[in-house]
Design a protein around this motif. Structure first.
Motif, PDB file in Angstrom:
ATOM      1  N   ARG A 111      81.896 -19.540  74.528  1.00 40.79           N
ATOM      2  CA  ARG A 111      81.077 -19.112  75.675  1.00 40.79           C
ATOM      3  C   ARG A 111      81.906 -18.380  76.732  1.00 40.79           C
ATOM      4  O   ARG A 111      81.480 -18.283  77.878  1.00 40.79           O
ATOM      5  CB  ARG A 111      80.384 -20.326  76.296  1.00 40.79           C
ATOM      6  CG  ARG A 111      79.532 -21.120  75.314  1.00 40.79           C
ATOM      7  CD  ARG A 111      78.906 -22.356  75.932  1.00 40.79           C
ATOM      8  NE  ARG A 111      78.171 -23.112  74.928  1.00 40.79           N
ATOM      9  CZ  ARG A 111      78.655 -24.129  74.230  1.00 40.79           C
ATOM     10  NH1 ARG A 111      79.915 -24.522  74.421  1.00 40.79           N
ATOM     11  NH2 ARG A 111      77.920 -24.746  73.317  1.00 40.79           N
ATOM     12  N   ALA A 112      83.088 -17.872  76.324  1.00 49.38           N
ATOM     13  CA  ALA A 112      83.967 -17.144  77.247  1.00 49.38           C
ATOM     14  C   ALA A 112      84.077 -17.870  78.588  1.00 49.38           C
ATOM     15  O   ALA A 112      83.838 -17.298  79.652  1.00 49.38           O
ATOM     16  CB  ALA A 112      83.466 -15.695  77.443  1.00 49.38           C
ATOM     17  N   GLY A 113      84.395 -19.174  78.508  1.00 51.23           N
ATOM     18  CA  GLY A 113      84.535 -19.977  79.731  1.00 51.23           C
ATOM     19  C   GLY A 113      83.236 -20.101  80.506  1.00 51.23           C
ATOM     20  O   GLY A 113      83.247 -20.122  81.738  1.00 51.23           O
ATOM     21  N   ARG A 114      82.116 -20.183  79.774  1.00 52.83           N
ATOM     22  CA  ARG A 114      80.787 -20.241  80.416  1.00 52.83           C
ATOM     23  C   ARG A 114      80.648 -19.163  81.479  1.00 52.83           C
ATOM     24  O   ARG A 114      80.227 -19.430  82.618  1.00 52.83           O
ATOM     25  CB  ARG A 114      80.504 -21.618  81.030  1.00 52.83           C
ATOM     26  CG  ARG A 114      80.132 -22.676  80.034  1.00 52.83           C
ATOM     27  CD  ARG A 114      79.361 -23.841  80.651  1.00 52.83           C
ATOM     28  NE  ARG A 114      79.123 -24.854  79.639  1.00 52.83           N
ATOM     29  CZ  ARG A 114      78.087 -24.833  78.792  1.00 52.83           C
ATOM     30  NH1 ARG A 114      77.206 -23.866  78.845  1.00 52.83           N
ATOM     31  NH2 ARG A 114      77.955 -25.770  77.883  1.00 52.83           N
ATOM     32  N   ILE A 115      80.980 -17.957  81.087  1.00 51.90           N
ATOM     33  CA  ILE A 115      80.878 -16.808  81.985  1.00 51.90           C
ATOM     34  C   ILE A 115      79.436 -16.712  82.489  1.00 51.90           C
ATOM     35  O   ILE A 115      78.497 -17.009  81.746  1.00 51.90           O
ATOM     36  CB  ILE A 115      81.347 -15.531  81.239  1.00 51.90           C
ATOM     37  CG1 ILE A 115      81.557 -14.371  82.193  1.00 51.90           C
ATOM     38  CG2 ILE A 115      80.378 -15.157  80.124  1.00 51.90           C
ATOM     39  CD1 ILE A 115      82.388 -13.259  81.572  1.00 51.90           C
ATOM     40  N   ASP A 116      79.278 -16.332  83.764  1.00 57.25           N
ATOM     41  CA  ASP A 116      77.935 -16.506  84.331  1.00 57.25           C
ATOM     42  C   ASP A 116      77.029 -15.286  84.220  1.00 57.25           C
ATOM     43  O   ASP A 116      75.870 -15.345  84.637  1.00 57.25           O
ATOM     44  CB  ASP A 116      77.997 -17.058  85.758  1.00 57.25           C
ATOM     45  CG  ASP A 116      78.657 -16.081  86.706  1.00 57.25           C
ATOM     46  OD1 ASP A 116      79.011 -14.964  86.263  1.00 57.25           O
ATOM     47  OD2 ASP A 116      78.816 -16.443  87.890  1.00 57.25           O
ATOM     48  N   SER A 117      77.511 -14.195  83.646  1.00 53.54           N
ATOM     49  CA  SER A 117      76.621 -13.066  83.366  1.00 53.54           C
ATOM     50  C   SER A 117      77.249 -12.174  82.300  1.00 53.54           C
ATOM     51  O   SER A 117      78.468 -11.984  82.277  1.00 53.54           O
ATOM     52  CB  SER A 117      76.375 -12.245  84.635  1.00 53.54           C
ATOM     53  OG  SER A 117      75.789 -11.004  84.294  1.00 53.54           O
ATOM     54  N   ILE A 205      86.643  -5.584  83.625  1.00 52.90           N
ATOM     55  CA  ILE A 205      86.259  -6.928  84.076  1.00 52.90           C
ATOM     56  C   ILE A 205      87.071  -8.003  83.348  1.00 52.90           C
ATOM     57  O   ILE A 205      87.395  -9.046  83.922  1.00 52.90           O
ATOM     58  CB  ILE A 205      84.735  -7.151  83.916  1.00 52.90           C
ATOM     59  CG1 ILE A 205      84.312  -8.485  84.539  1.00 52.90           C
ATOM     60  CG2 ILE A 205      84.288  -7.074  82.473  1.00 52.90           C
ATOM     61  CD1 ILE A 205      82.814  -8.697  84.603  1.00 52.90           C
ATOM     62  N   ASN A 206      87.451  -7.713  82.113  1.00 56.33           N
ATOM     63  CA  ASN A 206      88.255  -8.694  81.372  1.00 56.33           C
ATOM     64  C   ASN A 206      89.694  -8.741  81.881  1.00 56.33           C
ATOM     65  O   ASN A 206      90.298  -9.815  81.960  1.00 56.33           O
ATOM     66  CB  ASN A 206      88.215  -8.398  79.870  1.00 56.33           C
ATOM     67  CG  ASN A 206      87.005  -9.054  79.211  1.00 56.33           C
ATOM     68  OD1 ASN A 206      86.515 -10.077  79.696  1.00 56.33           O
ATOM     69  ND2 ASN A 206      86.521  -8.460  78.125  1.00 56.33           N
ATOM     70  N   LYS A 207      90.217  -7.574  82.238  1.00 62.43           N
ATOM     71  CA  LYS A 207      91.575  -7.558  82.813  1.00 62.43           C
ATOM     72  C   LYS A 207      91.595  -8.378  84.100  1.00 62.43           C
ATOM     73  O   LYS A 207      92.534  -9.154  84.360  1.00 62.43           O
ATOM     74  CB  LYS A 207      92.017  -6.103  83.111  1.00 62.43           C
ATOM     75  CG  LYS A 207      92.092  -5.222  81.869  1.00 62.43           C
ATOM     76  CD  LYS A 207      93.224  -5.656  80.957  1.00 62.43           C
ATOM     77  CE  LYS A 207      93.080  -5.067  79.554  1.00 62.43           C
ATOM     78  NZ  LYS A 207      93.809  -5.828  78.532  1.00 62.43           N
ATOM     79  N   LEU A 214      91.157 -16.620  83.896  1.00 59.13           N
ATOM     80  CA  LEU A 214      89.873 -16.908  83.231  1.00 59.13           C
ATOM     81  C   LEU A 214      89.884 -16.332  81.819  1.00 59.13           C
ATOM     82  O   LEU A 214      90.602 -15.363  81.530  1.00 59.13           O
ATOM     83  CB  LEU A 214      88.717 -16.291  84.022  1.00 59.13           C
ATOM     84  CG  LEU A 214      88.504 -16.842  85.441  1.00 59.13           C
ATOM     85  CD1 LEU A 214      87.478 -15.991  86.188  1.00 59.13           C
ATOM     86  CD2 LEU A 214      88.077 -18.302  85.389  1.00 59.13           C
ATOM     87  N   LEU A 215      89.088 -16.902  80.959  1.00 55.88           N
ATOM     88  CA  LEU A 215      88.992 -16.397  79.592  1.00 55.88           C
ATOM     89  C   LEU A 215      88.223 -15.078  79.588  1.00 55.88           C
ATOM     90  O   LEU A 215      87.191 -14.959  80.253  1.00 55.88           O
ATOM     91  CB  LEU A 215      88.266 -17.413  78.699  1.00 55.88           C
ATOM     92  CG  LEU A 215      89.030 -18.708  78.387  1.00 55.88           C
ATOM     93  CD1 LEU A 215      88.107 -19.720  77.717  1.00 55.88           C
ATOM     94  CD2 LEU A 215      90.233 -18.421  77.495  1.00 55.88           C
ATOM     95  N   PRO A 216      88.711 -14.079  78.824  1.00 58.69           N
ATOM     96  CA  PRO A 216      87.965 -12.822  78.739  1.00 58.69           C
ATOM     97  C   PRO A 216      86.751 -12.969  77.806  1.00 58.69           C
ATOM     98  O   PRO A 216      86.772 -13.775  76.875  1.00 58.69           O
ATOM     99  CB  PRO A 216      88.986 -11.856  78.112  1.00 58.69           C
ATOM    100  CG  PRO A 216      89.856 -12.738  77.265  1.00 58.69           C
ATOM    101  CD  PRO A 216      89.936 -14.066  77.990  1.00 58.69           C
ATOM    102  N   GLY A 217      85.695 -12.213  78.097  1.00 54.63           N
ATOM    103  CA  GLY A 217      84.563 -12.122  77.170  1.00 54.63           C
ATOM    104  C   GLY A 217      84.810 -10.921  76.292  1.00 54.63           C
ATOM    105  O   GLY A 217      84.443  -9.804  76.644  1.00 54.63           O
TER     106      GLY A 217
END
Lengths: 402, 402
Positions: A111-117, A205-207, A214-217
């Motif tokens: 879940r890519a660190g439960r990314i919120d969007s 946004i991943n960088k 944080l974990l990248p999506g």
């Protein structure tokens, strides 16, 4: 009679040692749910049937009286409706998680660190074309997205790309029935997944996320392939108007599948921070216009999946406080399945159910919980019984025979 | 083992304020039913399935092990058998109410003031011929009658003439499936209904009733069209002999459908004044000759339909007193559906059930009631379970497998 059906996602649990062997629901302080139970009738509900582990989709179909054996065709189309995509005949729809993999495509977090969007990520992938097939990618709630393949000669008989386990490589999608169409569809999905990694890994946004620890999506993993089948709406079955108040995309999709109007509520996120009071206010307004309102509360399930009983208990108490303000002539409260914290996944155990309103035969149960409701007057019911009972009590059913 | 199955019509109810939120059955003084419950096993029975509102006909089919989904074809043929009409293949049968309308055919009372016999009225209408079709009209119990159309090219796919609401005009029967046969049948029924008004309105008995301030029975309203289908008899299914003791025509019809001998009992009227003691005496005699006796008690349902909880309670107490004299090795008592006084119609709620006889596993329930039986050892069963359990306990079933 207007009525409200409240589904608390993943409500059921198992005894937890640190809670003196009570479940999170039993351990929580829930005066308002207990009051509804005391003034109502209770029981245990098996969403599909006894011993079966329900998915969220099959469970909601069943609870709303749509037999999944007859009508279920994968989660994809439900998620697509939830994301408000106008799916067409022949489209193949998938749900997808934005996930984190390493450079060998070994899954680090589903879940890519439960990314919120997933909005920016989906925009980077939406609208591409692979082998003549158009690929629509839209965000759903939280770390979730929807993928729709539109083109000729496609099939939903393909396997998932999500291993559902971390520490192993992502899966190749495969044809389930060895047809040309399924092989072609699996091939396109596999190309799409690799492409998503190439495209997302270097996204700005991943960088930024990585620089914050944080974990990248960095990959999108489609699963739950399905073709859209029309199902009988609540209007067609009971002649009623109905509306849906939910944060999670899947549940909006269930609502749209059933012909409900989906009421968008600011702050209803389907996440831990979701504004339950705003949702209940929206429901109270909707009951003046609609015969039936479906209120869905998602985050309790996520706390179970995270194996966090304290959080699950607190979220149940948050639901309880919000429910104190709920106004309706007939209220039904249940879960769509159990999500025991010790398992971090859905389980087969039934969930408690209560129905409270004028004319109900009360049963002496004073507490809303997995074990107190074992003594309830409804006994053990299945998901398919829920709407039958509710609609008959509310006066929307007709006599069978004469 | 000989056995008796007692069906108390419309037995179940809802909590009633003036009864301290007890149901009429819970509030009634029923020492004899309670004794059977104490010495027996109890539970709740859903005549069709959970949440479904049973008709009296579909419910009795189901309780006697005949799946209405497979075998039910409208109430008419059952009522015709109840009125002892020898119906033939191709006949279309209807139940009918003798009702009261004004000169604009607006319905004033669906039961002509619950008139206690339709004999003279039926005699005035019996035997006529409309468009080459013979019309048989026979009295059933109380304000009820049976109409049978005999002729070529008829159909049961036509709608009712009874609006089931007072204050509105009677309905024209219409074809449901647009076939020539259905249109012809609806046309004949409409002509018959108008003819019944013309013929009955000036009948001497109506003039007498009006002079006493009673409502005239001035129209006959057929409904529940059906064709006779043979169903498996109890003899064919279990090899048993069986008899029926009932006042109401429908229940005698159910008995005949199942191959039971119908025992006529003087004073068994199906009305409030029915002689329950005489019925129980007839049952006690019959248990010496038959393996199974079906005893039906009707009036409790009528008290529910009239919204009269005090009368319902009194009639339940009258049943209880009569049952004290019942002699049988195995006794089953239940209802065919709930008829809550607050609704004045059938409802979906289950009815209590008890089985008492040698070898039964008692369950600790001491009181026969809707809520005490929630804790019963049978749990929740359906109508189709009833005969399976009873016949196996009585020794009339065989092993499944080896």
């Amino acid at each position: 009679m207007n009525c409200v059906i409240v589904i608390i996602d993943g409500l059921g649990d198992r005894p937890i040692k640190e809670f003196k062997n009570k479940t999170p629901l039993e351990y929580a302080n829930t005066p308002n749910l207990n009051k509804l139970a005391s003034n109502g009738i209770t029981g245990l509900m098996h969403p599909i049937k006894k011993g079966i582990i329900p998915g969220s989709d099959t469970s909601h179909f069943s609870i709303f009286g749509v037999d999944p054996e007859k009508y279920y065709s994968g989660r994809g189309p439900i998620e697509a409706l939830g994301a408000n995509i106008k799916i067409k005949n022949g489209d193949i729809a998938f749900r997808a998680n934005l996930a984190t993999v390493d450079s060998n495509l070994v899954l680090k977090d589903r879940r890519a660190g439960r990314i919120d969007s997933t909005k920016e990520f989906c925009e980077a992938l939406d609208g591409m074309n692979i082998d003549g097939v158009e690929i629509i990618v839209k965000p759903s709630s939280w770390y979730r997205a929807v993928v729709v393949l539109r083109g000729n000669g496609l099939s939903d008989k393909i396997s998932s790309t999500d291993p559902k386990l971390t520490g192993c490589r992502i899966l190749d999608s495969k044809s389930i029935n060895s047809t040309k169409e399924a092989k072609k569809t699996a091939d396109i999905i596999n190309k799409f997944v690799l492409f998503s990694y190439e495209k997302l890994k270097d996204l700005k946004i991943n960088k930024e996320r990585e620089s914050k620890g944080l974990l990248p999506g960095n990959i999108l993993l489609p699963r739950g392939a399905g073709k859209f089948n029309k199902i009988p709406t609540l209007k067609e079955r009971y002649g009623i108007s109905s509306a849906c108040v939910a944060g999670g995309g899947l549940y909006k999709g269930v609502g749209r599948y059933l012909g409900m109007d989906v009421i968008e509520v600011e702050g209803a996120t389907g996440r831990y921070d979701s504004d339950y009071d705003a949702k209940v206010s929206a429901v109270n307004k909707a009951t003046k216009e609609y015969n039936l309102v479906f209120l869905h509360m998602k985050a309790i399930d996520s706390a179970g999946e995270d194996g966090n009983p304290r959080l699950k208990k607190e979220l149940i108490e948050k639901v309880d406080r919000a429910i104190s303000k709920l106004q309706s002539e007939l209220i039904l409260v249940t879960g769509d399945h159990s999500t025991p914290c010790e398992l971090k996944r859905h389980s087969y155990e039934p969930v408690p159910i209560l129905i409270c309103g004028s004319g109900i035969r009360t049963d002496g149960v004073k507490k809303f919980g997995e074990r107190s409701c074992m003594q309830g007057g409804l006994g053990h019911i299945t998901g398919l019984d829920v709407m039958s009972i509710l609609m008959s009590h509310a006066g929307f059913s007709s006599l069978y025979g004469s």
